[in-house]
Design a protein around this motif. Structure first.
Motif, PDB file in Angstrom:
ATOM      1  N   ASP A 151       0.817  -1.211   0.000  1.00 18.34           N
ATOM      2  CA  ASP A 151       0.000   0.000   0.000  1.00 18.34           C
ATOM      3  C   ASP A 151       0.851   1.263   0.000  1.00 18.34           C
ATOM      4  N   LEU A 152       1.976   1.245   0.747  1.00 21.31           N
ATOM      5  CA  LEU A 152       2.834   2.428   0.779  1.00 21.31           C
ATOM      6  C   LEU A 152       3.487   2.676  -0.578  1.00 21.31           C
ATOM      7  N   VAL A 153       3.895   1.598  -1.242  1.00 24.23           N
ATOM      8  CA  VAL A 153       4.492   1.743  -2.569  1.00 24.23           C
ATOM      9  C   VAL A 153       3.452   2.255  -3.554  1.00 24.23           C
ATOM     10  N   ALA A 154       2.235   1.724  -3.463  1.00 24.23           N
ATOM     11  CA  ALA A 154       1.172   2.157  -4.375  1.00 24.23           C
ATOM     12  C   ALA A 154       0.842   3.634  -4.170  1.00 24.23           C
ATOM     13  N   ARG A 155       0.821   4.081  -2.893  1.00 23.21           N
ATOM     14  CA  ARG A 155       0.524   5.495  -2.630  1.00 23.21           C
ATOM     15  C   ARG A 155       1.635   6.408  -3.141  1.00 23.21           C
ATOM     16  N   SER A 156       2.891   5.947  -3.044  1.00 22.54           N
ATOM     17  CA  SER A 156       3.990   6.759  -3.567  1.00 22.54           C
ATOM     18  C   SER A 156       3.907   6.859  -5.093  1.00 22.54           C
ATOM     19  N   PHE A 157       3.451   5.787  -5.743  1.00 21.60           N
ATOM     20  CA  PHE A 157       3.252   5.853  -7.185  1.00 21.60           C
ATOM     21  C   PHE A 157       2.129   6.829  -7.534  1.00 21.60           C
ATOM     22  N   ASP A 158       1.061   6.803  -6.740  1.00 17.90           N
ATOM     23  CA  ASP A 158      -0.052   7.726  -6.989  1.00 17.90           C
ATOM     24  C   ASP A 158       0.399   9.169  -6.795  1.00 17.90           C
ATOM     25  N   ALA A 159       1.204   9.413  -5.738  1.00 19.95           N
ATOM     26  CA  ALA A 159       1.672  10.771  -5.485  1.00 19.95           C
ATOM     27  C   ALA A 159       2.554  11.265  -6.625  1.00 19.95           C
ATOM     28  N   ALA A 160       3.307  10.353  -7.223  1.00 22.12           N
ATOM     29  CA  ALA A 160       4.167  10.727  -8.352  1.00 22.12           C
ATOM     30  C   ALA A 160       3.419  10.702  -9.671  1.00 22.12           C
ATOM     31  N   ARG A 161       2.126  10.324  -9.604  1.00 22.75           N
ATOM     32  CA  ARG A 161       1.279  10.259 -10.799  1.00 22.75           C
ATOM     33  C   ARG A 161       1.884   9.353 -11.872  1.00 22.75           C
ATOM     34  N   THR A 162       2.349   8.216 -11.410  1.00 23.24           N
ATOM     35  CA  THR A 162       2.863   7.201 -12.332  1.00 23.24           C
ATOM     36  C   THR A 162       2.103   5.908 -12.102  1.00 23.24           C
ATOM     37  N   ASP A 163       2.030   5.135 -13.120  1.00 23.33           N
ATOM     38  CA  ASP A 163       1.322   3.853 -13.043  1.00 23.33           C
ATOM     39  C   ASP A 163       2.023   2.898 -14.001  1.00 23.33           C
ATOM     40  N   GLY A 164       2.746   1.969 -13.437  1.00 26.00           N
ATOM     41  CA  GLY A 164       3.490   1.058 -14.300  1.00 26.00           C
ATOM     42  C   GLY A 164       3.732  -0.269 -13.631  1.00 26.00           C
ATOM     43  N   TRP A 165       4.622  -1.015 -14.242  1.00 26.18           N
ATOM     44  CA  TRP A 165       4.941  -2.343 -13.725  1.00 26.18           C
ATOM     45  C   TRP A 165       5.918  -2.233 -12.561  1.00 26.18           C
ATOM     46  N   MET A 166       5.841  -3.203 -11.663  1.00 26.50           N
ATOM     47  CA  MET A 166       6.687  -3.211 -10.475  1.00 26.50           C
ATOM     48  C   MET A 166       6.996  -4.660 -10.125  1.00 26.50           C
ATOM     49  N   THR A 167       8.149  -4.875  -9.517  1.00 28.11           N
ATOM     50  CA  THR A 167       8.543  -6.242  -9.162  1.00 28.11           C
ATOM     51  C   THR A 167       7.864  -6.684  -7.867  1.00 28.11           C
ATOM     52  N   TRP A 168       7.913  -7.985  -7.625  1.00 27.18           N
ATOM     53  CA  TRP A 168       7.454  -8.556  -6.361  1.00 27.18           C
ATOM     54  C   TRP A 168       8.242  -7.930  -5.210  1.00 27.18           C
ATOM     55  N   SER A 169       9.562  -7.742  -5.386  1.00 23.28           N
ATOM     56  CA  SER A 169      10.394  -7.105  -4.370  1.00 23.28           C
ATOM     57  C   SER A 169      10.134  -5.603  -4.354  1.00 23.28           C
ATOM     58  N   VAL A 170      10.057  -5.030  -3.144  1.00 21.67           N
ATOM     59  CA  VAL A 170       9.830  -3.583  -3.047  1.00 21.67           C
ATOM     60  C   VAL A 170      11.093  -2.805  -3.389  1.00 21.67           C
ATOM     61  N   ASN A 171      12.255  -3.465  -3.361  1.00 22.28           N
ATOM     62  CA  ASN A 171      13.508  -2.835  -3.788  1.00 22.28           C
ATOM     63  C   ASN A 171      14.296  -3.868  -4.584  1.00 22.28           C
ATOM     64  N   PRO A 172      14.075  -3.935  -5.898  1.00 14.89           N
ATOM     65  CA  PRO A 172      14.709  -4.988  -6.704  1.00 14.89           C
ATOM     66  C   PRO A 172      16.227  -4.929  -6.722  1.00 14.89           C
ATOM     67  N   LEU A 173      16.824  -3.742  -6.563  1.00 12.83           N
ATOM     68  CA  LEU A 173      18.285  -3.648  -6.577  1.00 12.83           C
ATOM     69  C   LEU A 173      18.892  -4.389  -5.389  1.00 12.83           C
ATOM     70  N   ARG A 174      18.285  -4.234  -4.216  1.00  8.82           N
ATOM     71  CA  ARG A 174      18.786  -4.950  -3.039  1.00  8.82           C
ATOM     72  C   ARG A 174      18.585  -6.461  -3.179  1.00  8.82           C
ATOM     73  N   THR A 175      17.486  -6.849  -3.789  1.00  8.09           N
ATOM     74  CA  THR A 175      17.245  -8.279  -4.004  1.00  8.09           C
ATOM     75  C   THR A 175      18.264  -8.863  -4.974  1.00  8.09           C
ATOM     76  N   ALA A 176      18.564  -8.137  -6.042  1.00  3.63           N
ATOM     77  CA  ALA A 176      19.571  -8.602  -6.997  1.00  3.63           C
ATOM     78  C   ALA A 176      20.936  -8.716  -6.337  1.00  3.63           C
TER      79      ALA A 176
END
Length: 450
Positions: A94-119
């Motif tokens: 929900d927090l990630v979704a709200r940050s996307f809404d605040a930035a007025r963007t809507d796109g694809w996102m990974t299962w991980s909330v921070n893909p760089l750290r997961t990689a």
């Protein structure tokens, strides 16, 4: 290249990787360049030993290969981009979704909330995998020799740590020390990891067969065991001291089994030293060494024992918030390697300190946050596999060597209850070697039966 030369070259390559891991890999995720040195060395060893890697994927037990694939696929799956209507419905997004809404963007996102750290976390797997694959085709004698090299690194680590006990010893600490001169660190940033590696070296010193018979083998074992046990006490690691019971218990068991065997079977082929005396002698001198430490340095011994009575351990407050955070992302998790970022969202105000928690100090709870139900299931399968292989190894020609590896893996599983042992490259490399010893004892038994 003929076979003996190839074996020597492989022996040198694997020893180099383990030594590089111990020297550069004990700092954890905060020391990225040092970790990169270890991982590049691992990749080089994999390239050099590519034939051994191919044989591993053909010959290793199917269960072992399957769990390795699953362990690699889990973080990889967390990096697959998902359409917004899918990832936004995952628990805790929900927090990630709200940050996307605040930035007025809507796109694809990974299962991980921070893909760089997961990689980044996924790349850590290359080190234990390289150790396991590179050593798969090595003769049994070479594995024993590498085991003694590991014991030697433990002794060097202990001696280095003794220098660090001087208040000016911070200059000898590779990754710094919060309280210079207070406890033995060796080549690690975390004293619990130091004690864990020293415990592995203690197990190998007690259980490995000697490279060649010699009248001095008994005293070398005893001296190594005594030094390593004293070093474990000086780390002031509660878990390290408690887990030292495992190698000492195995050494006593080995001595007892030898005493119970028929004398004619034990003497079939003249032995330079009775293995029962080796094991029991190591236990005896280790006890004398600890007793001498109590007499010579009672303050340091008392400080170690007093830590068992600590009632203000901050970990119990961290665990309360960790459980709440795990429920937020259950059952899918927030992504491997993301604990520090997501935990700060759910850390309660009454538990805040000047320092961040950094880790959950319980790898199972941390795994619940990062990988959810799939991660905990994978951990349970690994534990079951290791227990199964340890049982199968009981009749193997190198049973005690395999159990030395299994004992270290058991120690990792137990220490993970109150710490995070597998979060640095040095312990990951040692775990890969322990798994190699255990799995080779099983496969060699199967080859012998067939």
């Amino acid at each position: 290249m003929d076979r003996p030369a190839a074996d020597r070259f492989g022996l040198i390559a694997l020893c180099t990787l383990l030594l590089v891991a111990v020297v550069f890999g004990g700092g954890g995720s905060r020391f990225g360049i040092a970790n990169l040195v270890v991982q590049l060395t691992a990749i080089a060893v994999l390239a050099i030993r590519s034939d051994a890697g191919l044989r591993f994927w053909r010959e290793a037990p199917l269960s072992l290969r399957g769990l390795i694939v699953l362990a690699m696929m889990l973080p990889l799956a967390q990096l697959i981009p998902l359409p917004s209507h899918i990832w936004a419905d995952l628990p805790g997004r929900d927090l990630v979704a709200r940050s996307f809404d605040a930035a007025r963007t809507d796109g694809w996102m990974t299962w991980s909330v921070n893909p760089l750290r997961t990689a980044l976390a996924m790349t850590a797997l290359v080190t234990p995998l390289a150790v396991l694959m590179a050593g798969w085709t090595m003769p049994r004698q070479n594995l024993v020799q590498i085991g003694w090299v590991v014991v030697a690194t433990g002794i060097v680590t202990a001696l280095m740590g003794l220098v660090q006990l001087n208040p000016a010893g911070e200059n000898v600490a590779l990754f710094g020390a919060r309280s210079p001169g207070s406890f033995l660190l060796g080549t690690f940033a975390n004293r619990n990891s130091t004690a864990l590696l020293l415990g592995f070296c203690l197990t190998l010193a007690c259980l490995l067969p000697a490279p060649r018979p010699h009248s001095a083998v008994l005293w070398m074992r005893v001296a190594a065991a005594a030094l390593l046990l004293v070093a474990i006490v000086l780390t002031k690691s509660r878990t390290g001291l408690a887990l030292s019971v495992i190698p000492l218990g195995l050494a006593a068991l080995k001595g007892w089994t030898w005493l119970l065997e028929d004398r004619s079977e034990r003497s079939a082929g003249r032995r330079a030293v009775n293995p029962a005396l080796i094991a029991l002698g190591a236990l005896g001198l280790a006890g004398v060494a600890v007793g001498g430490l109590v007499i010579a340095a009672p303050d340091r011994m008392n400080e170690t024992l007093e830590r068992f009575e600590a009632k203000d351990d901050p970990r119990r407050f961290i665990w309360e918030d960790v459980v709440y955070a795990a429920e937020r992302y259950w059952p899918v998790g927030a992504g491997v390697g993301n604990f520090d970022e997501v935990f700060q969202v759910d850390e309660s105000l009454e538990n805040l300190t000047l320092r961040t928690a950094g880790r959950a100090h319980n790898d199972y709870l941390e795994l619940a946050i990062e990988a959810g139900l799939p991660g905990l299931t994978l951990a349970a399968l690994w534990i079951a596999l290791c227990l199964g292989m340890a049982w199968q190894a009981r009749r193997a020609p190198m049973a005690w060597t395999g159990w030395a590896g299994g004992a270290f893996l058991l120690a990792i599983a137990l220490q993970s209850i109150t710490d995070y042992p597998l979060r640095n490259q040095a312990i990951l490399a040692a775990a890969g070697f322990a798994l190699l010893l255990l799995s080779r004892s099983v496969i060699d038994r199967e080859r012998r039966q067939s």
